[in-house]
Write a protein that holds these residues in place. Structure first.
Motif, PDB file in Angstrom:
ATOM      1  N   GLN A   1       5.734 -15.869 -62.426  1.00 24.80           N
ATOM      2  CA  GLN A   1       5.704 -14.982 -63.587  1.00 24.80           C
ATOM      3  C   GLN A   1       5.353 -15.800 -64.824  1.00 24.80           C
ATOM      4  OE1 GLN A   1       8.770 -12.320 -66.316  1.00 24.80           O
ATOM      5  NE2 GLN A   1       9.293 -12.697 -64.177  1.00 24.80           N
TER       6      GLN A   1
ATOM      7  N   TRP B   1       5.017 -15.251 -75.940  1.00 27.06           N
ATOM      8  CA  TRP B   1       5.869 -14.666 -76.973  1.00 27.06           C
ATOM      9  C   TRP B   1       5.401 -15.101 -78.354  1.00 27.06           C
ATOM     10  CZ3 TRP B   1       9.573 -11.112 -75.917  1.00 27.06           C
ATOM     11  CH2 TRP B   1      10.041 -11.036 -74.599  1.00 27.06           C
TER      12      TRP B   1
ATOM     13  N   SER C   1      10.637  -2.514 -73.407  1.00 29.50           N
ATOM     14  CA  SER C   1       9.374  -2.980 -72.835  1.00 29.50           C
ATOM     15  C   SER C   1       8.611  -1.801 -72.249  1.00 29.50           C
ATOM     16  CB  SER C   1       9.611  -4.015 -71.734  1.00 29.50           C
ATOM     17  OG  SER C   1      10.186  -5.189 -72.238  1.00 29.50           O
TER      18      SER C   1
ATOM     19  N   TYR D   1       3.769 -10.377 -63.899  1.00 30.13           N
ATOM     20  CA  TYR D   1       4.765 -10.593 -62.848  1.00 30.13           C
ATOM     21  C   TYR D   1       4.185 -11.154 -61.556  1.00 30.13           C
ATOM     22  CZ  TYR D   1       7.683  -8.202 -66.131  1.00 30.13           C
ATOM     23  OH  TYR D   1       8.379  -7.883 -67.282  1.00 30.13           O
TER      24      TYR D   1
ATOM     25  N   ARG E   1      17.111 -10.410 -73.237  1.00 30.22           N
ATOM     26  CA  ARG E   1      16.644 -11.787 -73.037  1.00 30.22           C
ATOM     27  C   ARG E   1      17.653 -12.754 -73.658  1.00 30.22           C
ATOM     28  NH1 ARG E   1      12.593 -15.479 -75.835  1.00 30.22           N
ATOM     29  NH2 ARG E   1      11.662 -16.726 -74.161  1.00 30.22           N
TER      30      ARG E   1
ATOM     31  N   GLY F   1       6.304  -9.784 -76.959  1.00 32.86           N
ATOM     32  CA  GLY F   1       6.031 -10.521 -75.737  1.00 32.86           C
ATOM     33  C   GLY F   1       5.109  -9.803 -74.770  1.00 32.86           C
ATOM     34  N   TYR F   2       4.384 -10.604 -73.981  1.00 37.27           N
ATOM     35  CA  TYR F   2       3.578 -10.108 -72.867  1.00 37.27           C
ATOM     36  C   TYR F   2       4.021 -10.850 -71.610  1.00 37.27           C
ATOM     37  CZ  TYR F   2      -0.275  -9.756 -69.561  1.00 37.27           C
ATOM     38  OH  TYR F   2      -1.012  -9.559 -68.423  1.00 37.27           O
ATOM     39  N   SER F   3       4.282 -10.107 -70.514  1.00 33.80           N
ATOM     40  CA  SER F   3       4.712 -10.709 -69.252  1.00 33.80           C
ATOM     41  C   SER F   3       3.811 -10.238 -68.125  1.00 33.80           C
ATOM     42  CB  SER F   3       6.165 -10.324 -68.923  1.00 33.80           C
ATOM     43  OG  SER F   3       7.048 -10.755 -69.924  1.00 33.80           O
TER      44      SER F   3
ATOM     45  N   SER G   1       2.191  -5.658 -65.421  1.00 32.50           N
ATOM     46  CA  SER G   1       2.629  -6.479 -66.550  1.00 32.50           C
ATOM     47  C   SER G   1       3.417  -5.602 -67.512  1.00 32.50           C
ATOM     48  CB  SER G   1       1.429  -7.122 -67.254  1.00 32.50           C
ATOM     49  OG  SER G   1       0.494  -6.125 -67.643  1.00 32.50           O
TER      50      SER G   1
ATOM     51  N   GLN H   1       4.794 -15.641 -69.233  1.00 32.41           N
ATOM     52  CA  GLN H   1       5.094 -14.891 -70.446  1.00 32.41           C
ATOM     53  C   GLN H   1       4.480 -15.572 -71.663  1.00 32.41           C
ATOM     54  OE1 GLN H   1       9.370 -14.583 -70.769  1.00 32.41           O
ATOM     55  NE2 GLN H   1       9.491 -12.903 -69.303  1.00 32.41           N
TER      56      GLN H   1
END
Length: 410
Positions: free
Chosen positions: A48, A52, A119, A84, A145, A80-82, A92, A50
Motif C-alpha cells: 500500500q 499526504w 475518505s 491499496y 490515523r 491524502g491519497y492511498s 484507491s 500513500q
C-alpha cells in the motif's frame, strides 16, 4: 456521506482554526505499508502507498489551558491519497483528516499525530461485480490515523522526520459488509516551517486544577442488521446515559458512566417473528419479548482530551445485558450471504470465545463540540457529539449525541 460524518468533519475543522494566529506549516509525506486481509478470500495485493499533504499551525497561546498543558501542539488538515495495491478490486481512496500533533514522552524529537475524518473510495463491495472486497461497502467512510513521528533533522526552514502509523477505515456499521481496512505504514515527512519559529516556547509551571462533573446525555444512532438486502437498511439505536468524573487542568476529563440502549433492528426481528425466534429454532425463547431483548445496559470508563471547543473521547466498558446480540452474531459470523429464511444445514456461528468478548466489551470513539468552550470553568455546559460505538473493536453503530454537563468544585 452521512449526516453524522458531515457533522463530524465540520465541527473538527472549526476547532482547528479557532485562532487569529497565521503561523502555518506545510508538509509533504510519502508512506509505504500493508493492509491486513479483511476476509478469507481477500485478494492478493502489492504494498500500500500513500501521499499526504499537511497544513498546520502551532497553538502558542499560554492563556489557553490546552495549549499550555499539551506543550504547544499543532492542529491542521491532512489531505491524502492511498493506493491499496490492487486497483481492480481494492482501488484507491482520497482522505481529508483534521488532526492534532503534540510532543510525546517529554521528548522534543517525538510527536504523536492523531487524525479523524473521512475518505472517498473508488472501489467497494458488490455481490456480483466485486465480491472479494468485504472491506468497504460504501463510497465514504470514517478514517482514523495515528502516527508516532521521530525528527531526523531540523534546519532554519525545514523539518525532516520519519513515522510509524496505523490507519483504520470503517463506515460505522451503516452498511454491510463492513470489515474495514486496517493498515500499518512507515513514512518520510518534510515540513516547511513558518517564518516565526515557536519551538523554543516552554510550558510554564502552574498549580493543578481539579473539578468534578456530572453529565447526562441522549443519543440516536444508525446501524444495519445483516448484508441480506431486506436487513441491510439503516435503523435507529436510541441511547440515554449518565456519567460522573473529574476534569484536570481544563484539559483532561476522566469519568465512569452507565447507559441504556434500545435497538430497533433487534426489536423488529423478534416482533416480526423472523426465522431464529420461531418455535423450535435457536432463540425461540425470545419470541413475544421483543422490547426487553432489544435493550442493552452497560457501564464504562472514559477519557476525553479537551481542546476548548472540541473534546476527543475514548471509552471502554462492559455490557451487563444485551441478549439479542446472540441473533446478530449467529447470523453475521456464520456462512456468508445469509438468506432471510435459512435452509436445513445452514452453518450459524457458534457462541464461542470471540462472541463472548464482543458481547461483553463495549467501546466508543468520537468527538464532542462544546459551543461555550471548556477553557474556563462553567457550572453549566452542553455538547453535541458524533461517535462510533463498537463491540470489542467491531463497529456496532454510528451515533449523534446531545449532552449536558454540570461542573462542581472550583
Amino acid at each position: 456521506m452521512s449526516q453524522v460524518q458531515h457533522f463530524t468533519f465540520l465541527i473538527f475543522c472549526i476547532s482547528c482554526f479557532l485562532t487569529t494566529a497565521q503561523k502555518y506549516s506545510y508538509g509533504g509525506e510519502i508512506a509505504l505499508g500493508q493492509s491486513l486481509p479483511s476476509n478469507k478470500e481477500f485478494p492478493d495485493r502489492a504494498l500500500q502507498s500513500q501521499l499526504w499533504f499537511h497544513v498546520s499551525q502551532q497553538k502558542d497561546n499560554p492563556e489557553i489551558k490546552w495549549h499550555q498543558n499539551l506543550q504547544f501542539p499543532e492542529t491542521g488538515i491532512s489531505l491524502g491519497y492511498s493506493n491499496y495495491g490492487n486497483n481492480e478490486i481494492l482501488g484507491s481512496s482520497y482522505s481529508i483528516l483534521p488532526f492534532i500533533k503534540f510532543k510525546s514522552f517529554n521528548n522534543n524529537r517525538l510527536k504523536t499525530y492523531l487524525g479523524l475524518g473521512t475518505s472517498y473510495f473508488t472501489k467497494k463491495y458488490d455481490a456480483v461485480d466485486n465480491p472479494l472486497n468485504h472491506a468497504i461497502s460504501t463510497d465514504v467512510t470514517w478514517t482514523f490515523r495515528a502516527q508516532l513521528n521521530y525528527q531526523l533533522l531540523k534546519t532554519e526552514k525545514w523539518n525532516y522526520s520519519t513515522g510509524l502509523s496505523v490507519v483504520h477505515h470503517s463506515n460505522g456499521h451503516t452498511r454491510l459488509p463492513n470489515n474495514g481496512f486496517n493498515s500499518f505504514l512507515v513514512s518520510i515527512n518534510a515540513t516547511y516551517l513558518p517564518k516565526e519559529d515557536v519551538s523554543h516556547l516552554e510550558p510554564t509551571t502552574s498549580s493543578r486544577i481539579k473539578t468534578s462533573y456530572l453529565s447526562v446525555y441522549q443519543g440516536i444512532g444508525l446501524q444495519v442488521f445483516s448484508d441480506l438486502p431486506y436487513f441491510n437498511r439503516k435503523k435507529e439505536v436510541y441511547t440515554v446515559g449518565a456519567e460522573y468524573g473529574k476534569t484536570y487542568n481544563r484539559t483532561w476529563k476522566l469519568g465512569i458512566g452507565a447507559f441504556y440502549r434500545f435497538y430497533q433492528h433487534y426489536y423488529d426481528y423478534i416482533n416480526d417473528n423472523e426465522y431464529l425466534v420461531r418455535e423450535n429454532q435457536r432463540f425461540f425463547d425470545m419470541d413475544g419479548k421483543a422490547f426487553s431483548n432489544a435493550t442493552n445496559i452497560g457501564v464504562y470508563v472514559k477519557g476525553e482530551l479537551l481542546l476548548n471547543y472540541v473534546g476527543i473521547e475514548l471509552a471502554i466498558g462492559a455490557n451487563l445485558y444485551k441478549p439479542a446480540y446472540k441473533i446478530d452474531y449467529s447470523i453475521n459470523e456464520g456462512w456468508d450471504n445469509p438468506p432471510r429464511e435459512f435452509p436445513d444445514g445452514w452453518q450459524f456461528a457458534d457462541l464461542d470465545t470471540r462472541y463472548k468478548m464482543r458481547h461483553l466489551i463495549n467501546s466508543r470513539v468520537g468527538i464532542n463540540y462544546y459551543p461555550l468552550g471548556t477553557n474556563d470553568f462553567k457550572n453549566h455546559n452542553f455538547y453535541i457529539g458524533a461517535h462510533i460505538n463498537a463491540n470489542y473493536g467491531q463497529a456496532d453503530f454510528t451515533e449523534l449525541r446531545l449532552g449536558y454537563v454540570y461542573e462542581m468544585g472550583k
